[in-house]
Design a protein around this motif. Structure first.
Motif, PDB file in Angstrom:
ATOM      1  N   SER A  68       0.833  -1.213   0.000  1.00  0.00           N
ATOM      2  CA  SER A  68       0.000   0.000   0.000  1.00  0.00           C
ATOM      3  C   SER A  68       0.860   1.252   0.000  1.00  0.00           C
ATOM      4  O   SER A  68       0.591   2.217  -0.710  1.00  0.00           O
ATOM      5  CB  SER A  68      -0.926   0.015   1.220  1.00  0.00           C
ATOM      6  OG  SER A  68      -1.811  -1.066   1.183  1.00  0.00           O
ATOM      7  N   MET A  69       1.927   1.227   0.820  1.00  0.00           N
ATOM      8  CA  MET A  69       2.817   2.387   0.874  1.00  0.00           C
ATOM      9  C   MET A  69       3.524   2.590  -0.455  1.00  0.00           C
ATOM     10  O   MET A  69       3.724   3.722  -0.891  1.00  0.00           O
ATOM     11  CB  MET A  69       3.833   2.227   2.004  1.00  0.00           C
ATOM     12  CG  MET A  69       3.245   2.488   3.374  1.00  0.00           C
ATOM     13  SD  MET A  69       4.545   2.706   4.610  1.00  0.00           S
ATOM     14  CE  MET A  69       5.249   1.081   4.603  1.00  0.00           C
ATOM     15  N   GLU A  70       3.906   1.499  -1.103  1.00  0.00           N
ATOM     16  CA  GLU A  70       4.566   1.613  -2.401  1.00  0.00           C
ATOM     17  C   GLU A  70       3.674   2.330  -3.404  1.00  0.00           C
ATOM     18  O   GLU A  70       4.131   3.215  -4.146  1.00  0.00           O
ATOM     19  CB  GLU A  70       4.939   0.224  -2.924  1.00  0.00           C
ATOM     20  CG  GLU A  70       5.672   0.269  -4.264  1.00  0.00           C
ATOM     21  CD  GLU A  70       6.118  -1.111  -4.717  1.00  0.00           C
ATOM     22  OE1 GLU A  70       7.000  -1.690  -4.053  1.00  0.00           O
ATOM     23  OE2 GLU A  70       5.562  -1.612  -5.714  1.00  0.00           O
ATOM     24  N   LYS A  71       2.386   1.993  -3.422  1.00  0.00           N
ATOM     25  CA  LYS A  71       1.437   2.660  -4.328  1.00  0.00           C
ATOM     26  C   LYS A  71       1.357   4.149  -4.033  1.00  0.00           C
ATOM     27  O   LYS A  71       1.351   4.986  -4.940  1.00  0.00           O
ATOM     28  CB  LYS A  71       0.048   2.029  -4.201  1.00  0.00           C
ATOM     29  CG  LYS A  71      -0.064   0.657  -4.822  1.00  0.00           C
ATOM     30  CD  LYS A  71      -1.460   0.084  -4.617  1.00  0.00           C
ATOM     31  CE  LYS A  71      -1.536  -1.354  -5.122  1.00  0.00           C
ATOM     32  NZ  LYS A  71      -2.845  -1.971  -4.825  1.00  0.00           N
ATOM     33  N   ASP A  72       1.286   4.501  -2.737  1.00  0.00           N
ATOM     34  CA  ASP A  72       1.203   5.917  -2.336  1.00  0.00           C
ATOM     35  C   ASP A  72       2.471   6.676  -2.732  1.00  0.00           C
ATOM     36  O   ASP A  72       2.400   7.806  -3.235  1.00  0.00           O
ATOM     37  CB  ASP A  72       0.981   6.024  -0.823  1.00  0.00           C
ATOM     38  CG  ASP A  72      -0.390   5.528  -0.395  1.00  0.00           C
ATOM     39  OD1 ASP A  72      -1.293   5.452  -1.258  1.00  0.00           O
ATOM     40  OD2 ASP A  72      -0.562   5.218   0.800  1.00  0.00           O
ATOM     41  N   PHE A  73       3.630   6.068  -2.479  1.00  0.00           N
ATOM     42  CA  PHE A  73       4.906   6.691  -2.843  1.00  0.00           C
ATOM     43  C   PHE A  73       4.980   6.925  -4.348  1.00  0.00           C
ATOM     44  O   PHE A  73       5.358   8.009  -4.809  1.00  0.00           O
ATOM     45  CB  PHE A  73       6.077   5.803  -2.402  1.00  0.00           C
ATOM     46  CG  PHE A  73       6.682   6.164  -1.077  1.00  0.00           C
ATOM     47  CD1 PHE A  73       7.886   6.851  -0.999  1.00  0.00           C
ATOM     48  CD2 PHE A  73       6.057   5.798   0.109  1.00  0.00           C
ATOM     49  CE1 PHE A  73       8.452   7.177   0.220  1.00  0.00           C
ATOM     50  CE2 PHE A  73       6.615   6.112   1.346  1.00  0.00           C
ATOM     51  CZ  PHE A  73       7.813   6.807   1.404  1.00  0.00           C
ATOM     52  N   LYS A  74       4.643   5.894  -5.117  1.00  0.00           N
ATOM     53  CA  LYS A  74       4.745   5.996  -6.579  1.00  0.00           C
ATOM     54  C   LYS A  74       3.820   7.079  -7.123  1.00  0.00           C
ATOM     55  O   LYS A  74       4.216   7.866  -7.989  1.00  0.00           O
ATOM     56  CB  LYS A  74       4.433   4.642  -7.220  1.00  0.00           C
ATOM     57  CG  LYS A  74       5.577   3.650  -7.084  1.00  0.00           C
ATOM     58  CD  LYS A  74       5.352   2.380  -7.892  1.00  0.00           C
ATOM     59  CE  LYS A  74       6.627   1.547  -7.905  1.00  0.00           C
ATOM     60  NZ  LYS A  74       6.482   0.294  -8.663  1.00  0.00           N
ATOM     61  N   LYS A  75       2.615   7.113  -6.612  1.00  0.00           N
ATOM     62  CA  LYS A  75       1.636   8.112  -7.076  1.00  0.00           C
ATOM     63  C   LYS A  75       2.118   9.520  -6.770  1.00  0.00           C
ATOM     64  O   LYS A  75       2.132  10.406  -7.638  1.00  0.00           O
ATOM     65  CB  LYS A  75       0.287   7.859  -6.408  1.00  0.00           C
ATOM     66  CG  LYS A  75      -0.846   8.776  -6.856  1.00  0.00           C
ATOM     67  CD  LYS A  75      -2.164   8.313  -6.225  1.00  0.00           C
ATOM     68  CE  LYS A  75      -3.341   9.147  -6.730  1.00  0.00           C
ATOM     69  NZ  LYS A  75      -3.346  10.519  -6.211  1.00  0.00           N
ATOM     70  N   ALA A  76       2.541   9.760  -5.515  1.00  0.00           N
ATOM     71  CA  ALA A  76       2.946  11.103  -5.094  1.00  0.00           C
ATOM     72  C   ALA A  76       4.211  11.569  -5.803  1.00  0.00           C
ATOM     73  O   ALA A  76       4.285  12.704  -6.289  1.00  0.00           O
ATOM     74  CB  ALA A  76       3.156  11.133  -3.575  1.00  0.00           C
ATOM     75  N   LEU A  77       5.227  10.715  -5.887  1.00  0.00           N
ATOM     76  CA  LEU A  77       6.491  11.130  -6.499  1.00  0.00           C
ATOM     77  C   LEU A  77       6.349  11.337  -8.005  1.00  0.00           C
ATOM     78  O   LEU A  77       6.994  12.226  -8.578  1.00  0.00           O
ATOM     79  CB  LEU A  77       7.589  10.103  -6.204  1.00  0.00           C
ATOM     80  CG  LEU A  77       8.071  10.042  -4.749  1.00  0.00           C
ATOM     81  CD1 LEU A  77       9.109   8.938  -4.567  1.00  0.00           C
ATOM     82  CD2 LEU A  77       8.649  11.383  -4.293  1.00  0.00           C
ATOM     83  N   LEU A  78       5.482  10.556  -8.647  1.00  0.00           N
ATOM     84  CA  LEU A  78       5.273  10.730 -10.083  1.00  0.00           C
ATOM     85  C   LEU A  78       4.476  12.000 -10.364  1.00  0.00           C
ATOM     86  O   LEU A  78       4.855  12.801 -11.237  1.00  0.00           O
ATOM     87  CB  LEU A  78       4.546   9.513 -10.659  1.00  0.00           C
ATOM     88  CG  LEU A  78       4.334   9.527 -12.179  1.00  0.00           C
ATOM     89  CD1 LEU A  78       5.674   9.605 -12.911  1.00  0.00           C
ATOM     90  CD2 LEU A  78       3.555   8.299 -12.628  1.00  0.00           C
ATOM     91  N   GLU A  79       3.405  12.204  -9.612  1.00  0.00           N
ATOM     92  CA  GLU A  79       2.559  13.388  -9.845  1.00  0.00           C
ATOM     93  C   GLU A  79       3.280  14.686  -9.502  1.00  0.00           C
ATOM     94  O   GLU A  79       3.157  15.679 -10.219  1.00  0.00           O
ATOM     95  CB  GLU A  79       1.279  13.278  -9.015  1.00  0.00           C
ATOM     96  CG  GLU A  79       0.300  12.232  -9.544  1.00  0.00           C
ATOM     97  CD  GLU A  79      -0.963  12.146  -8.710  1.00  0.00           C
ATOM     98  OE1 GLU A  79      -1.060  12.849  -7.664  1.00  0.00           O
ATOM     99  OE2 GLU A  79      -1.875  11.374  -9.087  1.00  0.00           O
ATOM    100  N   ASP A  80       4.022  14.696  -8.413  1.00  0.00           N
ATOM    101  CA  ASP A  80       4.645  15.943  -7.945  1.00  0.00           C
ATOM    102  C   ASP A  80       5.997  16.236  -8.599  1.00  0.00           C
ATOM    103  O   ASP A  80       6.352  17.405  -8.788  1.00  0.00           O
ATOM    104  CB  ASP A  80       4.832  15.905  -6.419  1.00  0.00           C
ATOM    105  CG  ASP A  80       3.507  15.872  -5.673  1.00  0.00           C
ATOM    106  OD1 ASP A  80       2.467  16.148  -6.303  1.00  0.00           O
ATOM    107  OD2 ASP A  80       3.507  15.559  -4.466  1.00  0.00           O
ATOM    108  N   PHE A  81       6.749  15.168  -8.944  1.00  0.00           N
ATOM    109  CA  PHE A  81       8.122  15.398  -9.400  1.00  0.00           C
ATOM    110  C   PHE A  81       8.501  14.606 -10.652  1.00  0.00           C
ATOM    111  O   PHE A  81       9.644  14.695 -11.106  1.00  0.00           O
ATOM    112  CB  PHE A  81       9.112  15.054  -8.277  1.00  0.00           C
ATOM    113  CG  PHE A  81       8.844  15.797  -6.993  1.00  0.00           C
ATOM    114  CD1 PHE A  81       9.177  17.141  -6.871  1.00  0.00           C
ATOM    115  CD2 PHE A  81       8.226  15.166  -5.920  1.00  0.00           C
ATOM    116  CE1 PHE A  81       8.915  17.830  -5.690  1.00  0.00           C
ATOM    117  CE2 PHE A  81       7.970  15.847  -4.736  1.00  0.00           C
ATOM    118  CZ  PHE A  81       8.306  17.186  -4.632  1.00  0.00           C
TER     119      PHE A  81
END
Length: 358
Positions: A228-241
């Motif tokens: 679950s954390m991996e999904k959150d990390f991937k989504k946030a880092l891709l969208e923001d940076f």
């Protein structure tokens, strides 16, 4: 306030803290709630499922700590690394490691620190070790080292040229939580370093250049579900940076060194140990890192794992140094354990490769 900030920027070793000494940490882990029987010791716990004594399986990973020097002073660091630590592996000891690498059955070489890149012989060692037939070559990078000095700017290209598997520390996808744990400005430098790794192909979809991130909780609590954390990390880092990476490893903070110091200072030690014991998962014991790994310290001594290295618990074998390495003899040893081992067996369990059980 300035004095307190400076203190946080120094290792326990530099501060002459009692907890800089391994015996003081082991005293804390052996007494109190464990000595009174309020909580079972780790050996008592694994006896319940007939898993004592803990013994190694086939050796797969050589984890080599090439020095405790680091450009960061992270709040949770179990190595107590920092700019003031001068312990560095010499080329002579590296030569002894290379001899073992050429003759061992291990398929993975895992270089760690401190910041391993700060060892003056780091690149030479990577060059030589790459020629030795290792299948998976891991370097554990704190990311900020890539931007710390011009002499490190080409590290992404250097890693690529040796097909190094980069495993990088990233406590959170937000600036606040990352900087709280790792120091002011770390988040922005980490983002820049990740973008530079992406630029040479690391972490990109379908890329063979592996880029994995490591998450450690920022407080006295256990990590959540890794997937679950991996999904959150991937989504946030891709969208923001616009950042890509392959996997996230969720690692439980072990109650040793700076994190133990934090637990005691914040009066969370007993509650945290209760959390670890209550989350104990016997299935995780089968795959903890000490079962398939030998840890080698900067001065060439052998340990069951990186955490035992920091507690100065050498392997229970007549072979204790890389210069006299004998895999057959080492494979017959009993693994040394203490209460910190609960950290690797809580919940889904964790090791340097993240969760180890379902």
């Amino acid at each position: 306030m300035l004095k307190e900030k400076k203190k946080k920027q120094e290792s326990l070793h530099k501060r002459h803290s009692d907890l800089a000494m391994a015996n003081k940490q082991l005293e804390k882990l052996s007494n109190g709630i464990f000595a009174s029987g309020e909580l079972p010791t780790f050996s008592e716990k694994i006896k319940e499922t007939d898993q004592f004594p803990l013994r190694p399986n086939k050796l797969e990973i050589l984890q080599i700590n090439v020095g405790y020097m680091c450009n960061q002073v992270c709040e949770h660091c179990h190595v107590d690394a920092g700019p003031d630590r001068k312990e560095i592996m010499t080329r002579e000891t590296m030569e002894q490691c290379l001899e073992v690498i050429r003759n061992t059955g291990a398929h993975t070489l895992d270089l760690t620190g401190g910041a391993p890149e700060m060892n003056p012989d780091f690149r030479w060692f990577v060059d030589e070790a790459s020629k030795a037939g290792i299948k998976d070559f891991i370097v554990r990078s704190n990311l900020t080292i890539i931007r710390a000095n011009k002499k490190y700017y080409d590290l992404p290209e250097f890693f690529k040229s040796h097909n190094v598997h980069v495993v990088s520390s990233m406590p959170h996808w937000t600036r606040g939580k990352t900087d709280k744990q790792r120091g002011e400005g770390v988040f922005d430098l980490s983002i820049k370093a990740l973008q530079e790794l992406n630029a040479v192909g690391y972490g990109m979809p379908e890329s063979d250049l592996r880029l994995d991130l490591v998450y450690n909780p920022s407080g006295a609590f256990l990590p959540g579900d890794q997937a679950s954390m991996e999904k959150d990390f991937k989504k946030a880092l891709l969208e923001d940076f616009g950042i890509h990476f392959h996997n996230l490893f969720a690692i439980t903070n072990l109650p040793i060194s700076r994190f133990l110091d934090y637990l005691i200072a914040s009066e969370n030690y007993e509650d945290y140990m209760y959390s670890l014991v209550e989350a104990y998962n016997p299935a995780a014991v089968k795959n903890v890192m000490c079962r398939n790994t030998i840890s080698i310290s900067w001065d060439g001594y052998l340990y069951d794992c990186d955490f035992n290295q920091m507690l100065e618990l050498k392997v229970a074998s007549k072979i204790q140094h890389i210069s006299e390495y004998n895999e057959d003899i080492l494979n017959n040893r009993k693994i040394i354990i203490s209460q910190h081992c609960y950290g690797c067996t809580a919940g889904a369990g964790s090791s340097c490769q993240g969760a180890v059980a379902n």
